[in-house]
Design an enzyme around this catalytic site. Structure first.
Site, PDB file in Angstrom:
ATOM      1  N   MET A 197       1.881  -9.218   4.677  1.00 53.74           N
ATOM      2  CA  MET A 197       2.374  -9.506   6.028  1.00 53.74           C
ATOM      3  C   MET A 197       1.447  -8.857   7.066  1.00 53.74           C
ATOM      4  SD  MET A 197       6.454  -9.818   5.802  1.00 53.74           S
ATOM      5  CE  MET A 197       6.889  -8.105   5.795  1.00 53.74           C
ATOM      6  N   HIS A 216      -3.459  -1.842   5.075  1.00 49.34           N
ATOM      7  CA  HIS A 216      -3.818  -0.447   4.806  1.00 49.34           C
ATOM      8  C   HIS A 216      -4.385  -0.370   3.393  1.00 49.34           C
ATOM      9  CE1 HIS A 216      -0.132  -0.522   2.517  1.00 49.34           C
ATOM     10  NE2 HIS A 216       0.572  -0.797   3.597  1.00 49.34           N
ATOM     11  N   GLY A 224      -3.174   0.481   0.660  1.00 50.09           N
ATOM     12  CA  GLY A 224      -2.310  -0.067  -0.392  1.00 50.09           C
ATOM     13  C   GLY A 224      -2.625  -1.547  -0.601  1.00 50.09           C
ATOM     14  N   HIS A 225      -2.701  -2.289   0.510  1.00 50.08           N
ATOM     15  CA  HIS A 225      -3.059  -3.714   0.429  1.00 50.08           C
ATOM     16  C   HIS A 225      -4.476  -3.858  -0.165  1.00 50.08           C
ATOM     17  CE1 HIS A 225      -0.252  -3.891   4.061  1.00 50.08           C
ATOM     18  NE2 HIS A 225       0.334  -4.702   3.192  1.00 50.08           N
ATOM     19  N   GLU A 239       3.809  -2.196  -6.666  1.00 47.05           N
ATOM     20  CA  GLU A 239       5.026  -1.557  -7.184  1.00 47.05           C
ATOM     21  C   GLU A 239       5.778  -0.839  -6.070  1.00 47.05           C
ATOM     22  OE1 GLU A 239       3.798   0.891 -10.464  1.00 47.05           O
ATOM     23  OE2 GLU A 239       3.798  -0.813 -11.854  1.00 47.05           O
ATOM     24  N   VAL A 258      -0.058   3.169  -3.621  1.00 47.77           N
ATOM     25  CA  VAL A 258      -1.069   4.029  -3.004  1.00 47.77           C
ATOM     26  C   VAL A 258      -0.368   4.913  -1.972  1.00 47.77           C
ATOM     27  CG1 VAL A 258      -3.215   4.089  -1.670  1.00 47.77           C
ATOM     28  CG2 VAL A 258      -2.849   2.286  -3.374  1.00 47.77           C
TER      29      VAL A 258
HETATM   30  P1  AMP Z   1       3.605  -6.231   2.802  1.00 48.69           P
HETATM   31  O1  AMP Z   1       2.464  -6.565   3.706  1.00 48.69           O
HETATM   32  O2  AMP Z   1       4.301  -4.971   3.164  1.00 48.69           O
HETATM   33  O3  AMP Z   1       4.519  -7.400   2.550  1.00 48.69           O
HETATM   34  O4  AMP Z   1       2.924  -5.904   1.409  1.00 48.69           O
HETATM   35  C1  AMP Z   1       2.092  -6.814   0.762  1.00 48.69           C
HETATM   36  C2  AMP Z   1       1.878  -6.362  -0.651  1.00 48.69           C
HETATM   37  O5  AMP Z   1       1.268  -5.078  -0.644  1.00 48.69           O
HETATM   38  C3  AMP Z   1       3.193  -6.211  -1.426  1.00 48.69           C
HETATM   39  O6  AMP Z   1       3.022  -6.710  -2.734  1.00 48.69           O
HETATM   40  C4  AMP Z   1       3.432  -4.734  -1.406  1.00 48.69           C
HETATM   41  O7  AMP Z   1       4.196  -4.269  -2.491  1.00 48.69           O
HETATM   42  C5  AMP Z   1       2.019  -4.200  -1.460  1.00 48.69           C
HETATM   43  N1  AMP Z   1       1.966  -2.839  -0.934  1.00 48.69           N
HETATM   44  C6  AMP Z   1       2.465  -2.404   0.265  1.00 48.69           C
HETATM   45  N2  AMP Z   1       2.290  -1.073   0.378  1.00 48.69           N
HETATM   46  C7  AMP Z   1       1.687  -0.662  -0.766  1.00 48.69           C
HETATM   47  C8  AMP Z   1       1.251   0.609  -1.262  1.00 48.69           C
HETATM   48  N3  AMP Z   1       1.407   1.717  -0.565  1.00 48.69           N
HETATM   49  N4  AMP Z   1       0.664   0.651  -2.468  1.00 48.69           N
HETATM   50  C9  AMP Z   1       0.503  -0.483  -3.209  1.00 48.69           C
HETATM   51  N5  AMP Z   1       0.894  -1.700  -2.797  1.00 48.69           N
HETATM   52  C10 AMP Z   1       1.477  -1.791  -1.607  1.00 48.69           C
END
Ligand code: AMP
Length: 281
Positions: free
Chosen positions: A29, A33, A35-36, A149, A177
């Site tokens: 979305m 960062h 994590g992404h 995760e 992350v």
């Molecule tokens: P989002 O943009 O929040 O919908 O996240 C997109 C993808 O990134 C999803 O599969 C999340 O689980 C993953 N994600 C978000 N934050 C983290 C993180 N800190 N570490 C690993 N994956 C993450």
């Protein structure tokens, strides 16, 4: 760097890729960062082509204000991806284009896993997630799709989705992350004040503590101990702390041999809702 703003433009480009090539999809979305980026890096390693979708999905928000305030930083996201690898494709559609009409959720039957934790506290959330992930998988037809995760329940829902819809994509889960202080990276962290950010360390610290106690202490005692810690915090309001079986996601009351358990937390720092989880055994 190629960016596609419509399904039609994406589809035209995908047709130029040989069917034997592996395609990785990383749904996000935005407000990217590290994590992404870890998901994107894994996809680059595994596949010939990687597509990152950047789309704030309205149907998975149960709270209008949360949707409005969700950070939108497409230009920065594009630059970040570019600095990582300029061959990654970005798919950033408008809702009407991706949904192909009314922007509404379909209804899914994911079974009992959808009724726990996030499913219980965010009505309609997983129908929204299922709808958008299904649309993205059908638009991109990736060989692999990458999910963190960090949203462990969502990862299990997506695994169920591809099973129900018989979608030929392998779902890969990637580790969480964290910041140096232990907080799980999240786009929502951008909305925290410095004080809230520091207070939010209680979330990951509690999970770490639950993990330490897990061998020696009953689930009930651990749960009460963690709840008491949140009660004492003036910055965080606990929505739930659960120790759940990894497969069923049902709250566990007793440890059973051979089962895997994780601790799950959702808590509010002001208006910002944060979630985290950790393997306990
Ligand atoms: P989002 O943009 O929040 O919908 O996240 C997109 C993808 O990134 C999803 O599969 C999340 O689980 C993953 N994600 C978000 N934050 C983290 C993180 N800190 N570490 C690993 N994956 C993450």
């Amino acid at each position: 760097m190629k960016i596609f703003y419509t399904k039609a433009a994406l589809s035209k480009n995908l047709k130029t890729i040989k069917p034997s090539k592996k395609i990785g999809l990383v749904p996000t979305m935005g407000a990217l960062h590290k994590g992404h980026l870890s998901l994107i890096e894994q996809s680059i390693v595994d596949n010939d082509h990687t597509i990152v979708s950047v789309f704030v999905n309205p149907t998975q928000f149960d709270n209008v204000s949360d949707l409005k305030k969700y950070p939108r930083t497409l230009e920065e996201d594009v630059n970040l991806i570019k600095s990582l690898n300029s061959k990654v494709f970005i798919f950033a559609p408008e809702a009407e284009d991706l949904y192909g009409g009314d922007v509404v959720s379909r209804k899914f039957n994911f079974g009992a896993i959808a009724n726990e934790m996030e499913g219980k506290h965010r009505k309609g959330h997983f129908d929204g997630v299922g709808t958008v992930v299904s649309l993205l998988l059908k638009a991109v037809k990736p060989t692999h799709a990458y999910f963190g995760e960090k949203d462990f329940q969502q990862l299990q829902i997506v695994r169920k989705l591809v099973e129900i819809e018989q979608i030929d994509t392998t779902i890969k889960g990637c580790p969480i992350v964290r910041e140096q202080n232990g907080i799980a990276l999240s786009s929502r962290n951008k909305r925290l004040t410095q004080e809230q950010f520091e207070a939010a360390t209680l979330i990951s610290q509690s999970l770490k503590e639950a993990k330490k106690l897990f061998k020696t202490t009953s689930i009930n005692k651990i749960t009460n101990h963690i709840k008491a810690k949140f009660n004492a915090s003036s910055h965080l309001e606990l929505e739930y702390f659960e120790i759940a079986n990894v497969k069923t996601l049902k709250t566990a009351s007793r440890k059973r041999k051979g089962n895997e358990y994780r601790g799950f937390i959702a808590a509010f720092a002001g208006e910002v809702r944060l979630i985290d989880n950790m393997a306990l055994n």
